[in-house]
Design an enzyme around this catalytic site. Structure first.
Site, short mmCIF file in Angstrom:
data_model
loop_
_atom_site.label_atom_id
_atom_site.label_comp_id
_atom_site.label_asym_id
_atom_site.label_seq_id
_atom_site.Cartn_x
_atom_site.Cartn_y
_atom_site.Cartn_z
N GLY A 210 3.63 -1.14 7.73
CA GLY A 210 2.34 -1.40 7.06
C GLY A 210 1.56 -0.11 6.88
N ASN A 211 0.30 -0.22 6.54
CA ASN A 211 -0.55 0.96 6.42
C ASN A 211 -1.97 0.62 6.83
OD1 ASN A 211 -2.11 0.13 3.97
ND2 ASN A 211 -0.06 0.13 3.07
N HIS A 212 -2.84 1.62 6.81
CA HIS A 212 -4.19 1.44 7.37
C HIS A 212 -5.21 0.82 6.41
CE1 HIS A 212 -3.34 3.35 11.12
NE2 HIS A 212 -2.86 4.43 10.52
N SER A 213 -4.79 0.37 5.25
CA SER A 213 -5.78 -0.18 4.31
C SER A 213 -6.52 -1.37 4.94
CB SER A 213 -5.06 -0.65 3.03
OG SER A 213 -5.96 -1.41 2.26
N ALA A 278 -3.07 -1.32 -1.32
CA ALA A 278 -2.19 -0.22 -0.90
C ALA A 278 -0.82 -0.85 -0.64
CB ALA A 278 -2.75 0.43 0.35
#
Ligand code: CTP
Length: 401
Positions: A210-213, A278
Site C-alpha cells: 500500500g502507500n501513505h495516501s 494514489a
C-alpha cells in the site's frame, strides 16, 4: 444534507394572519442546518410573539430601530449583511408596496434596503388584494429588482373567501428556496467522478502492498463538487475519511483492479472525472492463498504492473473533462507535462514532495495546475479544502471558456 445547511437566513415577518405559520418555518430552517434570525414589523407581533420566534431561532428577535431595554440601536445594515438569504414571509400588500417604492419606515424595510443577498418574498393576502393591479405591479417591480417571488396558493382565506392569496406552506417555501439555490449552482445536473485514497494490493490473505495516501484530498474535492450542485460518485480505496452528503455516493474499493472496474462503470456518463487516488503501480503477480510462512531469510515477490486507470480513461474520453494528479520529487514540471500529454488529460494537478506541507498526509497541499494549452498556475500552500475549491473553480473556468 440540505443546501441551506450552514447558511444565515434572515426571516422578515409582516402583519398577516399567516404569520402564525412562521413558527414552523423557523423550525424547518433550523432543522435544515441554517442559522436563523428574525426581523418583524411592529404590527406582526399581534399575530405571533417574538418570544416564540426567539426561542425557536435561538436568537434575539428585532422589530424596532432601538432596543427597548437598553436604548441601543438595532443595526439594520449589520443584519442585512449577515444574511445569506433574506425571506419575507408572510409578505403583505402593504410591505410589498413599500419595498417596491423604497419605503423604510420600519426596521424590516430598512434591512431590506441594506441587504445584498438574494431576497425571497412569500405574499399572503386576501384574493382581491392579491389580484389588484397595484399589488401585481409590486410583484413585477420587486422581481425586476431580482427578488424572487414564492407565489401564494389557492385555498380558504382568513376572510372566509376561497381563492388565491394563501401564503405557501412552510415545507413548500423551504423546498422552493432549496430548488432555486440548487438550480443556480454551476454544477447542477452534472455528474462528477472522483477517485481517492490508496489501493491495497494483496500479497496473501493478511498482507498487502500500500502507500501513505490518506484520501483527504479526494474527499475534499468530492465535497467541493457536491457543494456546487454536482452529483458525485466517489470511488475510494481504504481510508479513514468519511463524508455524509446527499449528492455524494461513496463506492469503497480495495485494489487497483477493483477501482478500474468501478471507474469504468461510471465514466461514460460523467461530465468531469478527477483521479486523485494514489493507485499502486505494481501488484504481486501471484497472491498466496495461505499466509506466507517465514521459511527462509529472504523472500522475493514478483510484481506486475497494474492497469493505469487514468490513461485508460484518456484513451476513450469524449465529452469528459479529465483531471489527473502527479506527485513528483524531481524535474516536476516536465514530468507532469509529459503525464498530461501521455494520458490525454485536460488538466493535471502537480504536487511536489520537495514542498513542505504538500502531498499525501496532512491537511494542506501546495499545487500547480497545468492545462493542455500549457497554461501553468502555481498556488501557495493552502488547506486541502481550499485546494479543492481552487481546482473546481479552474475546471468551471475551463469548461465555460
Ligand atoms: N493513476 C491511475 N492508475 C494507476 C496509476 C495512477 O489512475 N494505475 C492516476 C493517479 O490517480 C493520478 C495519476 O495517475 O491521477 C498519477 O500518474 P502516475 O503516472 O501514476 O504517477 P506516478 O504513479 O507518480 O507515476 P511514476 O511513478 O511513473 O511517476
Amino acid at each position: 444534507m440540505s443546501v441551506l445547511s450552514g447558511k444565515n437566513i434572515l426571516l422578515g415577518i409582516t402583519a398577516g394572519i399567516a404569520a402564525y405559520k412562521t413558527a414552523s418555518l423557523v423550525r424547518l430552517f433550523v432543522k435544515s442546518g441554517a442559522h436563523v434570525k428574525v426581523v418583524m414589523t411592529p404590527a406582526s407581533k399581534e399575530f405571533i410573539t417574538p418570544l416564540t420566534l426567539s426561542t425557536l431561532s435561538k436568537n434575539p428577535v428585532h422589530s424596532s430601530f432601538t432596543n427597548e431595554e437598553n436604548d441601543v440601536w438595532n443595526n439594520h445594515v449589520d443584519l442585512g449583511l449577515w444574511a445569506d438569504i433574506f425571506i419575507i414571509a408572510p409578505a403583505t400588500a402593504n410591505t410589498l408596496s413599500k419595498m417596491a417604492h423604497g419605503g423604510s419606515d420600519n426596521l424590516l424595510l430598512a434591512t431590506y434596503l441594506s441587504a445584498k443577498c438574494p431576497v425571497y418574498f412569500a405574499p399572503a393576502m386576501d384574493l382581491d388584494m392579491y389580484k389588484h393591479e397595484s399589488t401585481t405591479s409590486s410583484f413585477e417591480k420587486l422581481q425586476s429588482f431580482g427578488n424572487i417571488m414564492i407565489p401564494a396558493t389557492s385555498g380558504e382565506l382568513a376572510s372566509g373567501l376561497v381563492g388565491e392569496g394563501r401564503m405557501a406552506e412552510p415545507e413548500d417555501i423551504i423546498s422552493f428556496i432549496e430548488a432555486d439555490i440548487l438550480g443556480k449552482l454551476p454544477l447542477n445536473g452534472k455528474k462528477v467522478l472522483i477517485t481517492a485514497g490508496p489501493t491495497h494490493e494483496a500479497i496473501d490473505p493478511v498482507r498487502f502492498i500500500g502507500n501513505h495516501s490518506s484520501g483527504k484530498m479526494g474527499f475534499e474535492i468530492a465535497k467541493a463538487a457536491a457543494n456546487l450542485g454536482a452529483e458525485v460518485v466517489l470511488i475510494s480505496g481504504p481510508t479513514h475519511e468519511k463524508v455524509v452528503h446527499n449528492f455524494i455516493k461513496v463506492i469503497p474499493v480495495t485494489s487497483a483492479d477493483e477501482m478500474y472496474q468501478e471507474v469504468h462503470k461510471y465514466f461514460n456518463n460523467v461530465a468531469i472525472a478527477i483521479l486523485s487516488a494514489a493507485v499502486a503501480d505494481f501488484k504481486p503477480k501471484e497472491v498466496a492463498l495461505q499466509k506466507i510462512k517465514k521459511k527462509s531469510d529472504t523472500l522475493t515477490l514478483e510484481l506486475e504492473r497494474t492497469k493505469d486507470i487514468l490513461a485508460s480513461l484518456g484513451a476513450i474520453k469524449k465529452q469528459q473533462f479529465l483531471v489527473g494528479f502527479a506527485l513528483e520529487t524531481n524535474n516536476e514540471l516536465e514530468n507532469a507535462k509529459q503525464k498530461l500529454k501521455k494520458k490525454n488529460l485536460n488538466l493535471i494537478v502537480l504536487n511536489s514532495l520537495q514542498d513542505k506541507g504538500a502531498g499525501f498526509k496532512g491537511d494542506t497541499n501546495k499545487v500547480t495546475f497545468i492545462d493542455n494549452k500549457n497554461n501553468i498556475t502555481e498556488f501557495q500552500l493552502k488547506s486541502k479544502t481550499e485546494v479543492a475549491e481552487d481546482l473546481l473553480n479552474e475546471i468551471l473556468k475551463q469548461i465555460h471558456a
